[in-house]
Design a protein around this motif. Structure first.
Motif, mmCIF file in Angstrom:
data_model
loop_
_atom_site.group_PDB
_atom_site.id
_atom_site.type_symbol
_atom_site.label_atom_id
_atom_site.label_comp_id
_atom_site.label_asym_id
_atom_site.label_seq_id
_atom_site.Cartn_x
_atom_site.Cartn_y
_atom_site.Cartn_z
ATOM 1 N N ALA A 114 135.795 20.606 -15.684
ATOM 2 C CA ALA A 114 134.773 21.366 -14.962
ATOM 3 C C ALA A 114 135.301 21.975 -13.666
ATOM 4 C CB ALA A 114 133.578 20.473 -14.647
ATOM 5 N N GLY A 115 136.381 21.414 -13.129
ATOM 6 C CA GLY A 115 136.924 21.889 -11.863
ATOM 7 C C GLY A 115 137.464 20.739 -11.033
ATOM 8 N N PHE A 116 137.390 20.891 -9.689
ATOM 9 C CA PHE A 116 137.892 19.862 -8.778
ATOM 10 C C PHE A 116 136.724 19.231 -8.022
ATOM 11 C CE2 PHE A 116 141.519 22.416 -9.739
ATOM 12 C CZ PHE A 116 142.609 21.563 -9.691
ATOM 13 N N HIS A 117 136.672 17.907 -8.055
ATOM 14 C CA HIS A 117 135.538 17.177 -7.496
ATOM 15 C C HIS A 117 135.919 16.441 -6.211
ATOM 16 C CE1 HIS A 117 133.462 17.422 -11.504
ATOM 17 N NE2 HIS A 117 134.719 17.447 -11.901
ATOM 18 N N VAL A 118 135.020 16.534 -5.244
ATOM 19 C CA VAL A 118 135.075 15.649 -4.078
ATOM 20 C C VAL A 118 134.056 14.549 -4.368
ATOM 21 C CG1 VAL A 118 134.711 15.428 -1.601
ATOM 22 C CG2 VAL A 118 135.668 17.550 -2.554
ATOM 23 N N VAL A 119 134.529 13.304 -4.351
ATOM 24 C CA VAL A 119 133.705 12.197 -4.843
ATOM 25 C C VAL A 119 133.337 11.245 -3.711
ATOM 26 C CG1 VAL A 119 133.574 10.294 -6.498
ATOM 27 C CG2 VAL A 119 134.878 12.345 -7.068
ATOM 28 N N LYS A 120 132.067 10.826 -3.713
ATOM 29 C CA LYS A 120 131.599 9.837 -2.750
ATOM 30 C C LYS A 120 130.849 8.732 -3.487
ATOM 31 C CE LYS A 120 128.502 9.151 1.206
ATOM 32 N NZ LYS A 120 127.438 9.746 2.046
ATOM 33 N N LEU A 121 131.126 7.481 -3.104
ATOM 34 C CA LEU A 121 130.415 6.340 -3.677
ATOM 35 C C LEU A 121 129.351 5.873 -2.703
ATOM 36 C CD1 LEU A 121 130.068 4.144 -5.845
ATOM 37 C CD2 LEU A 121 131.774 2.777 -4.610
ATOM 38 N N ASP A 122 128.089 5.970 -3.128
ATOM 39 C CA ASP A 122 126.986 5.512 -2.275
ATOM 40 C C ASP A 122 126.803 4.002 -2.333
ATOM 41 O OD1 ASP A 122 126.359 7.942 -1.230
ATOM 42 O OD2 ASP A 122 124.407 8.138 -2.214
ATOM 43 N N ASP A 123 126.794 3.450 -3.563
ATOM 44 C CA ASP A 123 126.484 2.021 -3.692
ATOM 45 C C ASP A 123 126.843 1.539 -5.101
ATOM 46 O OD1 ASP A 123 125.627 -0.476 -2.984
ATOM 47 O OD2 ASP A 123 123.525 0.080 -2.648
ATOM 48 N N THR A 124 126.806 0.232 -5.286
ATOM 49 C CA THR A 124 127.014 -0.381 -6.605
ATOM 50 C C THR A 124 125.941 -1.442 -6.823
ATOM 51 O OG1 THR A 124 128.489 -2.127 -5.776
ATOM 52 C CG2 THR A 124 129.513 -0.051 -6.498
ATOM 53 N N ARG A 125 125.719 -1.789 -8.080
ATOM 54 C CA ARG A 125 124.790 -2.865 -8.422
ATOM 55 C C ARG A 125 125.181 -3.419 -9.785
ATOM 56 N NH1 ARG A 125 119.285 0.704 -9.710
ATOM 57 N NH2 ARG A 125 119.953 1.523 -11.733
ATOM 58 N N PRO A 126 124.740 -4.639 -10.103
ATOM 59 C CA PRO A 126 125.052 -5.197 -11.421
ATOM 60 C C PRO A 126 124.496 -4.302 -12.526
ATOM 61 C CG PRO A 126 124.219 -6.903 -9.960
ATOM 62 C CD PRO A 126 124.012 -5.601 -9.246
ATOM 63 N N ALA A 127 125.277 -4.112 -13.557
ATOM 64 C CA ALA A 127 124.866 -3.243 -14.667
ATOM 65 C C ALA A 127 123.835 -3.939 -15.548
ATOM 66 C CB ALA A 127 126.076 -2.866 -15.510
ATOM 67 N N LYS A 128 122.893 -3.148 -16.035
ATOM 68 C CA LYS A 128 121.898 -3.650 -16.983
ATOM 69 C C LYS A 128 122.410 -3.359 -18.395
ATOM 70 C CE LYS A 128 118.100 -2.734 -13.761
ATOM 71 N NZ LYS A 128 116.867 -1.947 -13.516
ATOM 72 N N VAL A 129 123.254 -4.239 -18.875
ATOM 73 C CA VAL A 129 123.878 -4.042 -20.186
ATOM 74 C C VAL A 129 122.905 -4.464 -21.291
ATOM 75 C CG1 VAL A 129 125.847 -4.632 -21.652
ATOM 76 C CG2 VAL A 129 126.139 -4.478 -19.169
ATOM 77 N N GLN A 130 122.779 -3.635 -22.302
ATOM 78 C CA GLN A 130 121.906 -3.971 -23.426
ATOM 79 C C GLN A 130 122.405 -5.227 -24.124
ATOM 80 O OE1 GLN A 130 122.073 0.242 -25.080
ATOM 81 N NE2 GLN A 130 119.989 -0.319 -25.664
ATOM 82 N N THR A 131 121.467 -6.013 -24.641
ATOM 83 C CA THR A 131 121.814 -7.266 -25.294
ATOM 84 C C THR A 131 122.368 -7.006 -26.695
ATOM 85 O OG1 THR A 131 119.628 -7.558 -26.307
ATOM 86 C CG2 THR A 131 119.944 -8.413 -24.060
ATOM 87 N N LEU A 132 122.960 -8.046 -27.266
ATOM 88 C CA LEU A 132 123.489 -7.947 -28.625
ATOM 89 C C LEU A 132 122.377 -7.612 -29.610
ATOM 90 C CD1 LEU A 132 125.648 -8.248 -30.790
ATOM 91 C CD2 LEU A 132 125.324 -10.725 -30.711
ATOM 92 N N ASP A 133 121.224 -8.246 -29.454
ATOM 93 C CA ASP A 133 120.109 -7.981 -30.366
ATOM 94 C C ASP A 133 119.657 -6.522 -30.290
ATOM 95 O OD1 ASP A 133 120.076 -10.528 -31.346
ATOM 96 O OD2 ASP A 133 118.500 -11.251 -30.005
ATOM 97 N N GLU A 134 119.674 -5.964 -29.083
ATOM 98 C CA GLU A 134 119.261 -4.574 -28.911
ATOM 99 C C GLU A 134 120.236 -3.601 -29.557
ATOM 100 O OE1 GLU A 134 116.836 -4.757 -24.639
ATOM 101 O OE2 GLU A 134 119.020 -4.602 -24.645
ATOM 102 N N LEU A 135 121.524 -3.925 -29.482
ATOM 103 C CA LEU A 135 122.548 -3.012 -29.978
ATOM 104 C C LEU A 135 122.989 -3.306 -31.407
ATOM 105 C CD1 LEU A 135 124.889 -2.628 -26.874
ATOM 106 C CD2 LEU A 135 123.350 -0.928 -27.831
#
Length: 259
Positions: A211-232
């Motif tokens: 797409a081009g050249f990106h200037v990247v900024k990280l605002d924050d992080t949090r634990p991921a809400k990963v789908q469960t085995l049953d869901e996937l």
């Protein structure tokens, strides 16, 4: 209509007493339409959630099958089954039906095991990661422009203000906000850049993607809400079955005498 016990018993006795020819839903110019064909269509309609099984549905299916049989008989009278295009289409349909039977048999005899499903899920979790990232970016047309933006940010300019010049018009007016997302949602060079940043930090160097050249900024992080085995599980089973089928097909192609 709800059958009372006595009426239901009489109905069952009547069905048991019917002669063999009553197993046909109808007979059109001497050609029978088996009840089993009506049952099959009704079962398919019900399975698709279109309508519940009912006398009205069965009557509608019966009428449709009668109409199709009438049309089929007329088409045969006019010799359309001998048409070259029709023959080709019939051959193609026959091939599809027979191949589908082979596929169903293979899948039934080569079911995906629980161990394979769990292993694939674990690979998914590793690839997904355990964090979500709130990222912003400013898209520039070339590296020089991107570096100039980084220099302005170091000089005290606000990221949200400079984001208004971004070539990504979808995020330019929202401060370059890409919202919360998993690293796997982005091209790898882009995700590699922001996962190494600290909260609030801007990347020292532009990141290049198609797409081009990106200037990247990280605002924050949090634990991921990963789908469960049953869901996937349904998706994983389907994917693994497709892999098995592809390998089965490729093995047969290797063994085939192809000129």
């Amino acid at each position: 209509m709800t059958f009372k016990p006595a009426r239901l018993l009489l109905a069952l006795i009547a069905v048991a007493a019917m002669p063999a020819f009553a197993q046909n839903a109808a007979v059109v110019n001497g050609k029978p339409i088996p009840l089993a064909r009506v049952d099959a269509v009704v079962k398919q309609v019900v399975a698709q959630g279109q309508q519940p099984d009912s006398p009205e549905l069965r009557e509608m299916v019966k009428k449709d099958l009668i109409a199709r049989e009438v049309m089929m008989q007329e088409a045969l009278k006019k010799g359309f089954e001998k048409d070259a295009t029709v023959k080709q289409q019939l051959d193609s349909a026959r091939q599809t039906i027979v191949i589908n039977a082979l596929v169903r048999d293979y899948v039934a005899k080569n079911a995906v095991g629980d161990a394979d499903i769990k292993a694939e899920y674990e690979r998914y979790k590793v690839a997904t990661g355990d964090k979500e990232y709130h990222v912003r970016h400013i898209l520039a047309e070339n590296e020089a422009d991107a570096k100039a933006i980084i220099a302005k940010l170091k000089g005290g300019a606000k990221f949200e203000d400079l984001a208004k010049t971004s070539k990504d018009t979808g995020t330019a007016n929202s401060g370059g906000d890409l919202e919360w997302a998993l690293p796997s949602s982005f091209p790898k060079p882009f995700s590699d850049a922001f996962v190494s940043l600290q909260k609030g930090q801007v990347g020292e160097n532009p990141v290049q993607t198609p797409a081009g050249f990106h200037v990247v900024k990280l605002d924050d992080t949090r634990p991921a809400k990963v789908q469960t085995l049953d869901e996937l599980k349904p998706q994983i089973v389907d994917m693994l079955q497709q892999k098995k089928l592809q390998a089965y097909q490729e093995e047969m192609i290797k063994k085939a005498a192809i000129k």
